[in-house]
Enzyme design. Structure first.
Site, PDB file in Angstrom:
ATOM      1  N   GLU A  62      -8.396   2.372  -6.282  1.00 24.21           N
ATOM      2  CA  GLU A  62      -9.553   3.197  -6.641  1.00 24.21           C
ATOM      3  C   GLU A  62      -9.133   4.476  -7.359  1.00 24.21           C
ATOM      4  OE1 GLU A  62      -9.083   1.791  -3.697  1.00 24.21           O
ATOM      5  OE2 GLU A  62     -10.894   0.683  -3.130  1.00 24.21           O
ATOM      6  N   PHE A 124     -17.473   0.764  11.169  1.00 27.68           N
ATOM      7  CA  PHE A 124     -16.337   0.222  10.419  1.00 27.68           C
ATOM      8  C   PHE A 124     -16.379   0.736   8.976  1.00 27.68           C
ATOM      9  CE2 PHE A 124     -14.494  -3.209   7.732  1.00 27.68           C
ATOM     10  CZ  PHE A 124     -13.182  -3.025   8.125  1.00 27.68           C
ATOM     11  N   GLN A 125     -15.255   1.286   8.516  1.00 30.76           N
ATOM     12  CA  GLN A 125     -15.105   1.840   7.166  1.00 30.76           C
ATOM     13  C   GLN A 125     -16.108   2.943   6.861  1.00 30.76           C
ATOM     14  OE1 GLN A 125     -14.696  -1.530   4.390  1.00 30.76           O
ATOM     15  NE2 GLN A 125     -12.495  -1.378   4.755  1.00 30.76           N
ATOM     16  N   MET A 485      10.773  18.022 -12.776  1.00 28.01           N
ATOM     17  CA  MET A 485      10.260  19.393 -12.740  1.00 28.01           C
ATOM     18  C   MET A 485      10.660  20.095 -11.448  1.00 28.01           C
ATOM     19  SD  MET A 485       8.882  21.728 -14.388  1.00 28.01           S
ATOM     20  CE  MET A 485       7.750  21.403 -15.731  1.00 28.01           C
TER      21      MET A 485
END
Ligand SMILES: Cc1ncc(C[n+]2csc(CCOP(=O)(O)OP(=O)(O)O)c2C)c(N)n1
Ligand SMILES: [Mg+2]
Length: 589
Positions: A62, A124-125, A485
């Site tokens: 995502e 859930f989730q 860096m």
């Protein structure tokens, strides 16, 4: 009879998921980056019904989808759209949303949510994603009534794109997606207090600026991402044509003014050009246009442009006087303000010595590197890529680190929206997915991700998306086997003590700073093999004499391609003004 009337009513009813997707189509969205899950499956089912009008691209993470939406938005100025399921899908979007907020990128992020009856029960989730994102969105919605969807979507696109652009989150529970109603497609927005259309400079303010320019002896323009966001590059060019004032840009501003104009002072700030930083330091008038006086630009803010009168033009009133007090503060769409200014502005009466001085600094202290180095230096690779792509429609994306700063210094940008960089948040892993989104939006452009090995690894899975979705993104991987860096800061400020900045096996001498020579002895991982595993073209190049041919092969390749370029790890990005420092602390060697 009864059954007929029931079915005719049913045909007018539309599911929440279909309403939302129809809203996307109505707003002109052509591509969405969406990863499915339980709480967003109805939305994905709806997307299949709109496949002829709206392309759905499946990222492999995502976060990749969020950055792809940004790449779409940054390269076009249109809203980028991403979607995820509830819980882990939604939290995977968080970094991309925060990133869009800091760089003022218009995106709409849609998340599935657990059903309204169980919200707040640790279902859930379930994550309270609106709460999580409260401080990192421009606006956010949890839609609990299907009748609100059309209004919310209209507001989401309006808020994302008007005033100072930014990310808007729309969280939509699964039961609301599955419900049906007769939608009101013309639902009106309800945004009391959000009146950005009034943000326009007044004639008296413009007169004041014109007068300040006329009297200035050492004026400089400090131009930022706001110029590009507002589509004001033409107005900026006209202002310079009329006044001769030199232009320094932020990373977000690069491309707003062409590198090959003699008035271009390139980038200012921590790794900016010597001449841009000298000019700002000695200026008596700064025209700060669509900028926010970020600490990577100003260093010690009290010392920044200490001798200058400051004109600050920005669409966001909260930026004015935030970090640096402005003598002439103007809350305005910068395109409007510059358009008005160009109607009345005259060149400064007595600044020709100053313009000559700026030009001298520019020739005396250009960005430089050791062109005799026996091997491929990062700066040389970027320089060469810039040369080979000069005549093409090219979009550059970057990760975060040394390679990003060298890309800003050595790639020659002529047009706005051709450098896509995670600047404010500085998110490693931005480069590849942003390139993917830019490629989806600009199928005819050459899109090159100039990446670091650390950054590239963070979203390397998007090579699969590039291959499967036929997005022929090129990656020029500046592979120094280190978090370069951070290594540079270790070298400069921490006695060179290596603290988890080597990316190979921990038993290698480089892991404790005991490596010999300019290059890491072991090559790990085998990026070309990984890229081939994803179906991409790939090659590794280590000899300077092979670089040009390798780049040409990359550019010509029909499909996504990774060129693993073996570069040294002991090279530092210079010049550098250390964090919180001033131009007096400028490191040149
Ligand atoms: C997500 C994230 N984690 C950590 C950092 C801190 N950080 C900034 S630059 C950098 C090193 C980047 O390494 P690489 O991508 O290989 O680029 P190089 O500097 O070597 O060119 C790190 C760890 C960051 N900016 N973003
Ligand atoms: Mg690196």
């Amino acid at each position: 009879m009864a059954s007929t009337s029931e079915s005719s009513t049913a045909t007018q009813l539309v599911s929440g998921a279909d309403i939302l997707v129809q809203c996307l189509v109505n707003h002109g969205v052509e591509v969405i980056f969406a990863y499915p899950g339980g709480a967003s499956m109805p939305l994905h089912q709806a997307l299949t019904r709109f496949a002829d009008r709206l392309r759905t691209i499946l990222p492999r993470h995502e976060q990749g989808g969020g950055f792809a939406a940004q790449g779409y938005a940054r390269s076009t100025g249109q809203v980028g759209v991403c979607m995820a399921t509830s819980g882990p899908g939604a939290t995977n979007l968080v970094t991309a949303i925060a990133d869009a907020k800091l760089d003022s990128v218009p995106i709409v992020a849609i998340t599935g949510q657990v059903g309204t009856p169980v919200i707040g029960s640790d279902a859930f989730q379930e994550t309270p994603i609106v709460e999580v994102c409260r401080g990192i969105t421009k606006h956010h919605y949890l839609v609990t009534d299907i009748n609100d969807i059309t209004r919310v979507m209209r507001e989401a696109f309006h808020v994302a794109t008007t005033g100072r652009p930014g990310p808007v989150l729309v969280d939509i529970p699964k039961d609301v997606q599955l419900e049906h109603c007769a939608p009101n497609w013309d639902a009106e927005m309800d945004l009391p207090g959000y009146n950005v259309s009034q943000r326009r400079s007044r004639p008296a303010q413009i007169k004041q600026v014109a007068a300040a320019i006329k009297l200035a002896r050492r004026p400089v323009i400090y131009a930022g991402g706001g110029i590009i966001g507002a589509g004001a590059s033409e107005e900026l060019r006209e202002l310079v044509l009329k006044t001769g004032i030199p232009v320094a840009m932020t990373v977000m501003g690069l491309g707003a003014f062409p590198y090959d104009d003699p008035r271009c002072l390139d980038m200012l700030g921590m790794h900016g050009s010597v001449y841009a930083n000298y000019a700002i330091n000695e200026a008596d008038l700064i025209l700060a246009l669509g900028v926010r006086f970020d600490d990577r630009v100003t260093g010690k803010v009290e010392e920044f442009a200490k001798h200058a009168k400051i004109v600050h033009i920005d669409i966001d009133p909260s930026e004015i006087n935030k970090n640096k007090p402005a003598h002439i503060p103007i809350v305005s769409d910068v395109k409007h303000a510059l358009g008005e200014l160009n109607k009345v502005v005259e060149a400064p009466e007595d600044a020709s010595d100053w313009f000559d001085q700026c030009a001298r600094w520019k020739t005396e202290e250009p960005f430089k590197y050791d062109s005799a180095f026996d091997g491929i230096l990062q700066q040389h690779a970027i320089d060469e890529l810039s040369r080979l792509t000069a005549d093409r429609n090219t979009i550059i994306t970057v990760g975060v680190g040394q390679h990003q700063m060298w890309a800003a210094q050595f790639y020659r940008f002529r047009h706005p929206r051709t450098l896509l960089s995670s600047s404010g948040l500085g998110t490693m892993g931005f480069g590849l997915p942003a390139a993917m989104g830019a490629q989806a939006a600009n199928p005819d452009a050459l899109v090159v991700d100039i990446d670091g090995d650390g950054s590239f690894t963070m979203n390397i899975q998007e090579l699969a998306t590039c291959f499967c979705e036929k997005l022929p993104v090129k990656v020029m991987l500046l592979n120094n086997q280190h978090l370069g860096m951070v290594v540079q800061w270790e070298d400069r400020f921490m006695g060179g003590n290596r603290a988890h900045t080597y990316l190979g096996p921990i038993e290698d001498p480089e892991a404790v700073g005991a490596g010999q020579g300019a290059f890491a002895a072991e090559r790990y991982p085998d990026f070309a093999a990984i890229a081939r595993g994803f179906g991409c073209g790939a090659a590794t190049v280590s000899q300077k004499s092979d670089l040009t041919a390798a780049l040409e092969e990359m550019i010509q390749h029909d499909g996504p391609y990774v060129l693993d370029v073996e570069v040294p790890y002991q090279e530092h990005v210079l010049p550098m003004i250390p964090s919180g420092g001033t131009v007096k602390d400028l490191i040149k060697e």
